[in-house]
Design a protein around this motif. Sequence first.
Motif, PDB file in Angstrom:
ATOM      1  N   PHE A   1      31.799 145.245 -18.753  1.00  0.00           N
ATOM      2  CA  PHE A   1      31.813 146.527 -19.456  1.00  0.00           C
ATOM      3  C   PHE A   1      33.227 146.952 -19.798  1.00  0.00           C
ATOM      4  O   PHE A   1      33.556 148.132 -19.814  1.00  0.00           O
ATOM      5  CB  PHE A   1      31.102 147.609 -18.640  1.00  0.00           C
ATOM      6  CG  PHE A   1      30.235 148.499 -19.488  1.00  0.00           C
ATOM      7  CD1 PHE A   1      29.029 148.041 -19.992  1.00  0.00           C
ATOM      8  CD2 PHE A   1      30.618 149.792 -19.795  1.00  0.00           C
ATOM      9  CE1 PHE A   1      28.230 148.851 -20.782  1.00  0.00           C
ATOM     10  CE2 PHE A   1      29.839 150.622 -20.580  1.00  0.00           C
ATOM     11  CZ  PHE A   1      28.630 150.151 -21.080  1.00  0.00           C
TER      12      PHE A   1
ATOM     13  N   LEU B   1      31.524 155.853 -19.335  1.00  0.00           N
ATOM     14  CA  LEU B   1      30.298 156.348 -18.724  1.00  0.00           C
ATOM     15  C   LEU B   1      29.284 156.800 -19.776  1.00  0.00           C
ATOM     16  O   LEU B   1      28.069 156.661 -19.588  1.00  0.00           O
ATOM     17  CB  LEU B   1      30.616 157.493 -17.769  1.00  0.00           C
ATOM     18  CG  LEU B   1      31.532 157.124 -16.592  1.00  0.00           C
ATOM     19  CD1 LEU B   1      31.740 158.333 -15.687  1.00  0.00           C
ATOM     20  CD2 LEU B   1      30.965 155.958 -15.804  1.00  0.00           C
TER      21      LEU B   1
ATOM     22  N   SER C   1      19.247 155.609 -29.535  1.00  0.00           N
ATOM     23  CA  SER C   1      19.544 155.020 -28.228  1.00  0.00           C
ATOM     24  C   SER C   1      20.559 153.894 -28.313  1.00  0.00           C
ATOM     25  O   SER C   1      21.522 153.866 -27.572  1.00  0.00           O
ATOM     26  CB  SER C   1      18.263 154.504 -27.578  1.00  0.00           C
ATOM     27  OG  SER C   1      17.628 153.561 -28.418  1.00  0.00           O
ATOM     28  N   VAL C   2      20.372 152.944 -29.192  1.00  0.00           N
ATOM     29  CA  VAL C   2      21.275 151.796 -29.279  1.00  0.00           C
ATOM     30  C   VAL C   2      21.793 151.683 -30.699  1.00  0.00           C
ATOM     31  O   VAL C   2      21.016 151.673 -31.651  1.00  0.00           O
ATOM     32  CB  VAL C   2      20.553 150.487 -28.884  1.00  0.00           C
ATOM     33  CG1 VAL C   2      21.505 149.302 -28.979  1.00  0.00           C
ATOM     34  CG2 VAL C   2      20.002 150.615 -27.482  1.00  0.00           C
TER      35      VAL C   2
ATOM     36  N   TRP D   1      28.947 155.386 -22.711  1.00  0.00           N
ATOM     37  CA  TRP D   1      28.345 154.154 -23.235  1.00  0.00           C
ATOM     38  C   TRP D   1      27.484 153.446 -22.201  1.00  0.00           C
ATOM     39  O   TRP D   1      26.531 152.730 -22.549  1.00  0.00           O
ATOM     40  CB  TRP D   1      29.428 153.226 -23.784  1.00  0.00           C
ATOM     41  CG  TRP D   1      29.779 153.624 -25.188  1.00  0.00           C
ATOM     42  CD1 TRP D   1      30.845 154.350 -25.605  1.00  0.00           C
ATOM     43  CD2 TRP D   1      29.008 153.341 -26.352  1.00  0.00           C
ATOM     44  NE1 TRP D   1      30.795 154.551 -26.969  1.00  0.00           N
ATOM     45  CE2 TRP D   1      29.677 153.938 -27.446  1.00  0.00           C
ATOM     46  CE3 TRP D   1      27.834 152.658 -26.591  1.00  0.00           C
ATOM     47  CZ2 TRP D   1      29.208 153.856 -28.752  1.00  0.00           C
ATOM     48  CZ3 TRP D   1      27.355 152.578 -27.897  1.00  0.00           C
ATOM     49  CH2 TRP D   1      28.041 153.170 -28.951  1.00  0.00           C
ATOM     50  N   ALA D   2      27.764 153.628 -20.928  1.00  0.00           N
ATOM     51  CA  ALA D   2      26.892 153.065 -19.902  1.00  0.00           C
ATOM     52  C   ALA D   2      25.484 153.634 -20.035  1.00  0.00           C
ATOM     53  O   ALA D   2      24.487 152.926 -19.849  1.00  0.00           O
ATOM     54  CB  ALA D   2      27.457 153.349 -18.512  1.00  0.00           C
ATOM     55  N   GLN D   3      25.395 154.914 -20.371  1.00  0.00           N
ATOM     56  CA  GLN D   3      24.091 155.544 -20.578  1.00  0.00           C
ATOM     57  C   GLN D   3      23.448 155.055 -21.869  1.00  0.00           C
ATOM     58  O   GLN D   3      22.260 154.701 -21.899  1.00  0.00           O
ATOM     59  CB  GLN D   3      24.251 157.067 -20.609  1.00  0.00           C
ATOM     60  CG  GLN D   3      22.974 157.831 -20.881  1.00  0.00           C
ATOM     61  CD  GLN D   3      21.955 157.677 -19.760  1.00  0.00           C
ATOM     62  OE1 GLN D   3      22.336 157.513 -18.602  1.00  0.00           O
ATOM     63  NE2 GLN D   3      20.673 157.718 -20.100  1.00  0.00           N
TER      64      GLN D   3
ATOM     65  N   ARG E   1      21.947 146.473 -21.172  1.00  0.00           N
ATOM     66  CA  ARG E   1      23.131 146.155 -20.357  1.00  0.00           C
ATOM     67  C   ARG E   1      23.230 144.679 -20.037  1.00  0.00           C
ATOM     68  O   ARG E   1      24.345 144.126 -19.947  1.00  0.00           O
ATOM     69  CB  ARG E   1      23.091 146.982 -19.058  1.00  0.00           C
ATOM     70  CG  ARG E   1      24.245 146.706 -18.100  1.00  0.00           C
ATOM     71  CD  ARG E   1      25.595 147.037 -18.727  1.00  0.00           C
ATOM     72  NE  ARG E   1      26.707 146.730 -17.851  1.00  0.00           N
ATOM     73  CZ  ARG E   1      27.298 145.542 -17.751  1.00  0.00           C
ATOM     74  NH1 ARG E   1      26.848 144.533 -18.484  1.00  0.00           N
ATOM     75  NH2 ARG E   1      28.317 145.353 -16.952  1.00  0.00           N
ATOM     76  N   GLU E   2      22.104 143.981 -19.886  1.00  0.00           N
ATOM     77  CA  GLU E   2      22.133 142.570 -19.510  1.00  0.00           C
ATOM     78  C   GLU E   2      22.740 141.684 -20.599  1.00  0.00           C
ATOM     79  O   GLU E   2      23.120 140.538 -20.341  1.00  0.00           O
ATOM     80  CB  GLU E   2      20.717 142.075 -19.160  1.00  0.00           C
ATOM     81  CG  GLU E   2      19.791 141.871 -20.351  1.00  0.00           C
ATOM     82  CD  GLU E   2      19.171 143.163 -20.871  1.00  0.00           C
ATOM     83  OE1 GLU E   2      18.415 143.107 -21.857  1.00  0.00           O
ATOM     84  OE2 GLU E   2      19.440 144.237 -20.281  1.00  0.00           O
TER      85      GLU E   2
ATOM     86  N   LEU F   1      23.947 152.266 -23.552  1.00  0.00           N
ATOM     87  CA  LEU F   1      23.630 150.837 -23.560  1.00  0.00           C
ATOM     88  C   LEU F   1      22.793 150.397 -22.361  1.00  0.00           C
ATOM     89  O   LEU F   1      22.559 149.201 -22.182  1.00  0.00           O
ATOM     90  CB  LEU F   1      24.921 150.017 -23.602  1.00  0.00           C
ATOM     91  CG  LEU F   1      25.756 150.158 -24.876  1.00  0.00           C
ATOM     92  CD1 LEU F   1      27.038 149.351 -24.767  1.00  0.00           C
ATOM     93  CD2 LEU F   1      24.959 149.707 -26.107  1.00  0.00           C
ATOM     94  N   GLN F   2      22.344 151.342 -21.565  1.00  0.00           N
ATOM     95  CA  GLN F   2      21.563 150.996 -20.381  1.00  0.00           C
ATOM     96  C   GLN F   2      20.380 150.073 -20.696  1.00  0.00           C
ATOM     97  O   GLN F   2      20.130 149.112 -19.956  1.00  0.00           O
ATOM     98  CB  GLN F   2      21.104 152.279 -19.684  1.00  0.00           C
ATOM     99  CG  GLN F   2      20.285 152.047 -18.423  1.00  0.00           C
ATOM    100  CD  GLN F   2      18.796 151.992 -18.717  1.00  0.00           C
ATOM    101  OE1 GLN F   2      18.325 152.660 -19.646  1.00  0.00           O
ATOM    102  NE2 GLN F   2      18.058 151.196 -17.964  1.00  0.00           N
ATOM    103  N   PRO F   3      19.648 150.266 -21.810  1.00  0.00           N
ATOM    104  CA  PRO F   3      18.503 149.382 -22.086  1.00  0.00           C
ATOM    105  C   PRO F   3      18.902 147.939 -22.387  1.00  0.00           C
ATOM    106  O   PRO F   3      18.062 147.038 -22.280  1.00  0.00           O
ATOM    107  CB  PRO F   3      17.833 150.038 -23.302  1.00  0.00           C
ATOM    108  CG  PRO F   3      18.299 151.455 -23.284  1.00  0.00           C
ATOM    109  CD  PRO F   3      19.697 151.394 -22.768  1.00  0.00           C
TER     110      PRO F   3
END
Length: 225
Positions: free
Chosen positions: A168, A152, A212-213, A154-156, A162-163, A158-160
């Motif tokens: 995941f 969770l 962020s990333v 990393w979900a935040q 994610r595609e 990598l949100q920008p």
Amino acid sequence: MAEQTQKFVFIDVETTGTNPESHGIVQISGCVQVGDEVRETFDHFVRPFPQDRIDDQALKVCGIDRRQLLPKDDPALLHVPGKEFLEPQEVFSLLREMLTRYVSPYEKKDKFQFVGYNAHSFDMPFVRRFWEKNNDRYFGSWFWYPCLDVMLVWAQILQPVREQLPNFRLATVARHCGIEVDDTRLHDSMYDIELTRALWLEARRIIEQGRSVPPPGTQGELFDF
């Protein structure tokens, strides 16, 4: 609680299926970390409880033969070097003994942060049920709730982007972050927790730096103590 005094237990489990109410644990692995120091590791192969359902597909994923789980006195028991399956009560006793070296279950403010990948939905419910099957309903005396779920986090982060990820899963996210992954070792809980902790350390670094990333990186040595 101050950062240097926080206590973490990184946990990954391999199981006989996906339902903690009906399936059981066959391997539980991880490490204990106090502050930034890894104090010890653990890796136990567990014979399921008699009432646990065992799905062949789950065993295939774990690389376990059903015959390895037979009782010790069964002539059909399959012995595999390095994979000695202990009775669940024995594993539970070993885990409690280890945890007691670091926290007191009678002190309300002295608990572990439970850390894992997809731990909120999978590992923590399985471990909690393992406690209950061993007639101990005081799981919350050992671990803070909720757990620290690395997936969770990393979900935040990598949100920008994610595609860019096809899924995941642990290995997918680790590779995306530049962590080397050995496919032949996946679904061994000791290796999975190594990847999990590497991701957790990288996430903490990113959060502390306000980035962020993450750029591509390399996996460091995990248990270098």
